[in-house]
Write a protein that holds these residues in place. Structure first.
Motif, mmCIF file in Angstrom:
data_model
loop_
_atom_site.group_PDB
_atom_site.id
_atom_site.type_symbol
_atom_site.label_atom_id
_atom_site.label_comp_id
_atom_site.label_asym_id
_atom_site.label_seq_id
_atom_site.Cartn_x
_atom_site.Cartn_y
_atom_site.Cartn_z
ATOM 1 N N GLY A 174 -10.048 20.794 44.710
ATOM 2 C CA GLY A 174 -8.301 21.667 43.589
ATOM 3 C C GLY A 174 -8.353 20.604 42.003
ATOM 4 N N PHE A 175 -7.027 20.814 41.740
ATOM 5 C CA PHE A 175 -7.626 20.908 40.517
ATOM 6 C C PHE A 175 -5.576 20.958 39.621
ATOM 7 C CE2 PHE A 175 -9.403 24.914 39.394
ATOM 8 C CZ PHE A 175 -8.792 25.222 38.417
ATOM 9 N N LEU A 176 -5.246 20.359 39.191
ATOM 10 C CA LEU A 176 -3.568 20.683 37.776
ATOM 11 C C LEU A 176 -4.133 20.427 36.807
ATOM 12 C CD1 LEU A 176 -1.068 21.499 38.337
ATOM 13 C CD2 LEU A 176 -0.918 18.968 38.372
ATOM 14 N N ASN A 177 -3.884 21.362 36.211
ATOM 15 C CA ASN A 177 -3.839 21.863 34.440
ATOM 16 C C ASN A 177 -2.667 21.661 34.303
ATOM 17 O OD1 ASN A 177 -6.162 21.391 33.301
ATOM 18 N ND2 ASN A 177 -6.802 23.149 34.153
ATOM 19 N N LEU A 178 -2.536 20.468 33.273
ATOM 20 C CA LEU A 178 -0.805 20.897 32.512
ATOM 21 C C LEU A 178 -1.171 20.232 30.924
ATOM 22 C CD1 LEU A 178 0.961 18.048 33.949
ATOM 23 C CD2 LEU A 178 1.225 20.262 34.243
ATOM 24 N N ILE A 179 -0.251 21.499 30.111
ATOM 25 C CA ILE A 179 -0.247 21.179 28.885
ATOM 26 C C ILE A 179 0.595 21.251 28.061
ATOM 27 C CG2 ILE A 179 -1.673 23.286 26.567
ATOM 28 C CD1 ILE A 179 -3.857 24.277 28.789
ATOM 29 N N TYR A 180 0.447 20.628 27.478
ATOM 30 C CA TYR A 180 2.064 20.191 26.155
ATOM 31 C C TYR A 180 1.658 20.206 24.777
ATOM 32 C CZ TYR A 180 5.823 18.012 23.313
ATOM 33 O OH TYR A 180 6.627 17.649 22.839
ATOM 34 N N THR A 181 2.325 21.517 24.335
ATOM 35 C CA THR A 181 2.501 21.845 22.968
ATOM 36 C C THR A 181 3.782 22.098 22.124
ATOM 37 O OG1 THR A 181 2.919 23.535 23.321
ATOM 38 C CG2 THR A 181 0.593 23.306 22.858
ATOM 39 N N LYS A 182 3.848 21.372 21.178
ATOM 40 C CA LYS A 182 4.983 21.119 20.379
ATOM 41 C C LYS A 182 4.593 21.725 18.778
ATOM 42 C CE LYS A 182 8.876 19.358 18.864
ATOM 43 N NZ LYS A 182 9.704 20.532 17.703
ATOM 44 N N ASP A 183 4.833 22.776 18.390
ATOM 45 C CA ASP A 183 4.197 22.883 16.895
ATOM 46 C C ASP A 183 3.199 22.796 17.130
ATOM 47 O OD1 ASP A 183 7.024 23.087 15.987
ATOM 48 O OD2 ASP A 183 7.245 20.923 15.825
ATOM 49 N N ARG A 184 2.638 22.077 15.847
ATOM 50 C CA ARG A 184 1.209 21.763 15.878
ATOM 51 C C ARG A 184 0.498 20.337 16.713
ATOM 52 N NH1 ARG A 184 -0.196 23.164 10.024
ATOM 53 N NH2 ARG A 184 1.527 24.532 9.594
ATOM 54 N N PHE A 185 0.899 20.414 17.092
ATOM 55 C CA PHE A 185 0.712 18.727 18.156
ATOM 56 C C PHE A 185 0.471 20.026 19.913
ATOM 57 C CE2 PHE A 185 1.150 15.348 21.326
ATOM 58 C CZ PHE A 185 0.505 14.867 21.188
ATOM 59 N N THR A 186 -0.915 19.498 20.437
ATOM 60 C CA THR A 186 -0.886 19.344 22.365
ATOM 61 C C THR A 186 -1.675 18.305 22.640
ATOM 62 O OG1 THR A 186 -1.117 22.059 20.665
ATOM 63 C CG2 THR A 186 -2.125 21.513 23.560
ATOM 64 N N ALA A 187 -1.167 18.494 23.746
ATOM 65 C CA ALA A 187 -1.770 17.176 24.646
ATOM 66 C C ALA A 187 -1.980 18.111 25.969
ATOM 67 C CB ALA A 187 -1.073 16.293 24.808
ATOM 68 N N GLY A 188 -3.237 17.368 26.556
ATOM 69 C CA GLY A 188 -3.561 18.188 28.209
ATOM 70 C C GLY A 188 -4.033 17.372 28.940
ATOM 71 N N LEU A 189 -4.221 17.720 30.141
ATOM 72 C CA LEU A 189 -4.731 17.109 31.006
ATOM 73 C C LEU A 189 -5.393 17.441 32.326
ATOM 74 C CD1 LEU A 189 -2.999 15.950 33.480
ATOM 75 C CD2 LEU A 189 -2.042 14.143 32.044
ATOM 76 N N ARG A 190 -6.606 17.180 32.967
ATOM 77 C CA ARG A 190 -6.669 18.068 34.288
ATOM 78 C C ARG A 190 -6.789 16.649 34.947
ATOM 79 N NH1 ARG A 190 -11.303 19.467 33.821
ATOM 80 N NH2 ARG A 190 -11.127 20.944 32.445
ATOM 81 N N TYR A 191 -5.735 17.259 37.040
ATOM 82 C CA TYR A 191 -6.619 16.503 38.178
ATOM 83 C C TYR A 191 -7.369 16.897 38.763
ATOM 84 C CZ TYR A 191 -5.253 13.680 42.153
ATOM 85 O OH TYR A 191 -5.007 12.763 43.626
ATOM 86 N N GLU A 192 -7.920 16.066 38.687
ATOM 87 C CA GLU A 192 -8.596 16.597 39.931
ATOM 88 C C GLU A 192 -8.876 16.413 41.418
ATOM 89 O OE1 GLU A 192 -12.876 17.916 38.648
ATOM 90 O OE2 GLU A 192 -12.272 18.245 36.421
ATOM 91 N N ALA A 193 -8.861 16.251 42.667
ATOM 92 C CA ALA A 193 -9.287 15.872 44.017
ATOM 93 C C ALA A 193 -10.679 17.084 44.668
ATOM 94 C CB ALA A 193 -7.556 15.647 43.971
ATOM 95 N N TYR A 194 -11.513 15.640 44.819
ATOM 96 C CA TYR A 194 -12.150 16.775 46.154
ATOM 97 C C TYR A 194 -12.483 15.231 47.425
ATOM 98 C CZ TYR A 194 -13.810 18.338 41.925
ATOM 99 O OH TYR A 194 -13.931 18.885 40.134
ATOM 100 N N HIS A 195 -11.796 16.147 48.609
ATOM 101 C CA HIS A 195 -10.968 15.101 49.755
ATOM 102 C C HIS A 195 -11.753 16.074 50.884
ATOM 103 C CE1 HIS A 195 -9.129 12.179 48.240
ATOM 104 N NE2 HIS A 195 -8.190 12.943 47.607
#
Lengths: 170, 548
Positions: free
Chosen positions: B61-82
């Motif tokens: 499983g994984f979850l991606n989150l992306i935050y954007t504000k005008d010219r700024f972007t930040a993101g991450l992905r959490y991954e799980a293998y169980h």
């Protein structure tokens, strides 16, 4: 430790960000069918509704969806002024076959190439086909993952609503 | 303790921002994401050779989150293998946040710090990408700068290490790319019918010499150029890459330089499209760890020059995979529509796709210089050897009969050299014929039934197969399907098995949930140039995907 920082940062964002109904089109450089750099911030349809559909030449349901819509596209455009943007996520293996396929099927869509999935990632697309509906203000108001025969009727009803200035229930 | 402080600080900051935002009554940005989870419960089924899974239940499983504000972007992905699903590399163990980044876009420049995906040209020299469904992810971790100089000159620079499961490559990858769009640069050419784009790239990797037997180059450079020329309905794309000597586990530690060339030309008009392409690959395995293998830590992307098939017998039994040590390939792909209202085109017109692909080994001469120069062999550009690696001829015809009925018929002919590919169980070259009939019947606007009948005939390997599939869809939310694959021609009687599987799913907006129950045949799943071998299994699979 690293993780704690990241989690904290995101907590910051998630709490700070207000809940939103609509969503704007993210900005990234991809390519058009002629190899020119295309900035996705320039996607617009002069205040009329727009459909952004992610597809690939190796994806049968994607091609079924876009071929089915192609049969109705002239009517759709006449009635609502809708524009369809077909974003191919084909990579180097098939990218050169996209234009021949699009022309071969006589599609009238605006076609873009996203060979490394940069736009796909920013739009949070898991799998193709994935279709987004954008209102006249450039806000993404609806999306649909996968394709079943007949899905295009639901999409078109929503396009008609937007064209008539109605809002779309989530 | 420290994390608690961070948490408190974060909550404090976010409250501050929240209040500030309320004051200003303006957006503080947007946050979106996507989620994907596949869980499989494995039953014991020794007849089909399903490996016994001690955990019984596995999950990716994984979850991606992306935050954007005008010219700024930040993101991450959490991954799980169980634990990680069968068929994926067990290197994916546990959980983590292997992907996180922040980026800022200026008017002419964009900076990314953290993880990123990138490719230069067609990826022949450098491609960092993800194919989550196959477990491929060689994301970079480092810095990327992109910029636009003047009109029509686009430059990129990257430096970092590539991802391998939850760790990083021992080698550092550095690269730069420049692309010049002639028609944008010279305003007088902006309306020209002829369009020309030129590109050049340079990539180098550094890895410490860790070998006791040989003195290895620690810095390995590669350079290349590309051209995209379009005139009216014609287009040409070509890319060439040269790689300095790079002894590796793949090439048996020879010091020969590598090279690759890709040529593609297309002609298309409304209702007709043709693409011809050719490639030559010679000693082009290029990784950020010279000791790695399979799909791990590749810097180059060398996709197969063959059609990517979708029907299960054509796609997952004998797919071609590029041979990075050396091959010459050719492909022709044609698509056209037969006119509507004619006897041959039918009432609605008929769509035809024809494709032919061939790949051979290199025509090379071995040099016995193991104890001197270690060049290994000699070869010339586009000189194909006698040995056939793969042949694929296929035709697909689609015709709408009336408002409710649509037919699609396909034929495939493969020659598959498994002594080279080593993807199937038995040795030798296989000669395979496949035919598929795909019938779609629409009861009304929302109810339809699609049926596939597939047959595969071969004297080699596992012999003949048949597949039967029925898929009932109730637009826009539901689908139900049943599929059976039957290996009726297996030379071993006890292996003439059925693989029945039921699936159902529900879609709504960006969400999809599906469940399947039954047997899954061992197969090779490919996307692009990468393939993953998945063992047979029996059980229940639950998949959830969501995009928001």
């Amino acid at each position: 430790m690293n993780k704690a920082i990241i989690f904290s940062l995101f907590l910051l964002f998630t709490i700070g960000v207000k809940a939103q109904d609509a969503r704007s089109i993210p900005e990234v450089e991809i390519k058009d069918l002629y190899g020119n750099v295309f900035n996705t911030a320039n996607l617009s349809n002069d205040g009329k509704p727009m459909v952004i559909s992610f597809w690939a030449t190796w994806c049968s349901p994607c091609k079924r969806e876009l071929n089915n819509i192609a049969e109705e596209y002239i009517d759709w455009q006449d009635e609502t002024g809708v524009k369809i943007v077909a974003v191919s996520i084909d990579d180097a293996r098939n990218m050169q076959k996209v234009k021949p396929y699009v022309d071969g099927q006589a599609w009238e869509y605006e076609v873009l190439l996203d060979p490394n999935g940069d736009f796909k990632r920013l739009m949070n697309v898991n799998n193709v086909p994935h279709t987004f509906l954008v209102d006249g203000n450039g806000q993404i108001v609806w999306q649909h993952n996968s394709y079943s025969e007949g899905d295009e009727y639901e999409l078109y009803e929503l396009v008609q609503k937007l064209a008539a200035g109605e809002s779309i229930e989530h | 303790m420290k994390s608690l402080k961070f948490l408190l600080a974060a909550v404090f900051c976010s409250q501050f921002f929240f209040l500030k935002a309320q004051e200003e009554q303006k957006s503080v940005g947007e946050i979106h994401g996507n989620f994907d989870m596949t869980t499989q419960f494995y039953s014991i089924d020794t007849v089909i050779g399903a490996p016994i899974v001690p955990e019984k239940l596995l999950m990716n499983g994984f979850l991606n989150l992306i935050y954007t504000k005008d010219r700024f972007t930040a993101g991450l992905r959490y991954e799980a293998y169980h634990n990680v699903l069968q068929g994926f590399d067990p290197g994916y163990a546990g959980t983590g946040i292997p992907f996180r980044y922040a980026s800022y876009r200026g008017d002419r420049m964009e900076i990314t710090a953290g993880n990123f995906y990138e490719q230069f040209g067609s990826g022949l020299i450098f491609r960092s990408y993800e194919e989550r469904g196959l477990g491929v992810d060689n994301a970079m971790e480092g810095i990327r700068v992109k910029g636009k100089i003047g009109n029509g000159l686009y430059v990129k620079g990257v430096i970092g290490r590539q991802r391998i499961f939850f760790a990083q490559s021992p080698g550092i990858v550095r690269g730069a790319d420049a692309e010049l769009n002639i028609n944008e640069t010279f305003p007088s050419l902006s309306e020209s019918k002829t369009k020309l784009i030129l590109g050049t790239s340079f990539v180098s990797k550094y890895q410490q010499d860790d070998n006791v037997t040989y003195i290895l180059p620690e810095n390995v450079a590669a350079g290349g150029g590309r051209l995209n020329l379009i005139r009216g309905n014609f287009s040409i794309f070509s890319e060439y890459v040269y790689k300095a000597n790079d002894p590796s586990a793949d090439n048996g530690f020879i010091y020969k330089p590598g090279q690759a060339i890709f040529l593609s030309t297309s002609y298309s008009t409304k209702g007709f499209g043709l693409n011809l392409s050719a490639k030559h690959i010679d000693n082009m395995s290029f990784r950020s760890d010279r000791n790695e293998n399979i799909n791990n830590l590749l810097i180059t992307y060398l996709p197969a020059l063959t059609k990517q098939h979708t029907y299960n017998l054509a796609a997952t039994l004998y797919p071609y995979a590029t041979q990075p040590n050396g091959e010459v390939g050719f492909q022709a792909d044609m698509t056209f529509r037969l006119k509507r209202g004619t006897w041959y085109g039918g009432k609605y017109g008929t769509s035809v796709l024809v494709n032919f692909a061939a790949a051979n080994g290199l025509d090379s001469t071995k040099i016995n210089d193991d104890f001197t120069d270690r060049q290994g062999y000699k070869t010339n550009l586009f000189s194909a050897g006698e040995e056939v690696y793969f042949r694929d001829f296929n035709v697909e015809v689609t015709r709408k009969i009336n408002k409710s009925l649509k037919l699609k018929a396909s034929y495939f002919n493969f020659v598959f050299n498994n002594d080279v590919m080593k993807l199937a169980g038995s040795p030798g070259t296989f000669f395979v014929d496949i035919a598929v009939l795909d019938v779609l019947y629409k009861f009304n606007r929302t109810n339809s039934l699609r049926t596939e009948v597939q047959g595969l005939w071969t004297q080699q390997d596992q012999g003949n197969w048949a597949t039967f599939l029925m898929e009932y869809t109730l637009a826009p939310h539901w689908f139900f399907s049943f599929m059976d694959q039957y290996n009726y021609g297996n030379p071993i009687n006890s292996r003439r098995l059925h693989y029945p599987i039921f699936s159902t799913g529900y879609n709504s907006g960006g969400n999809r949930i599906s469940v399947s129950y039954g047997r899954q045949r061992a197969g090779i799943f490919c996307v692009g140039g990468v393939c993953r071998t998945v063992p047979a299994s029996n059980g229940v699979t639950l998949s959830i995907t969501s995009s928001f």
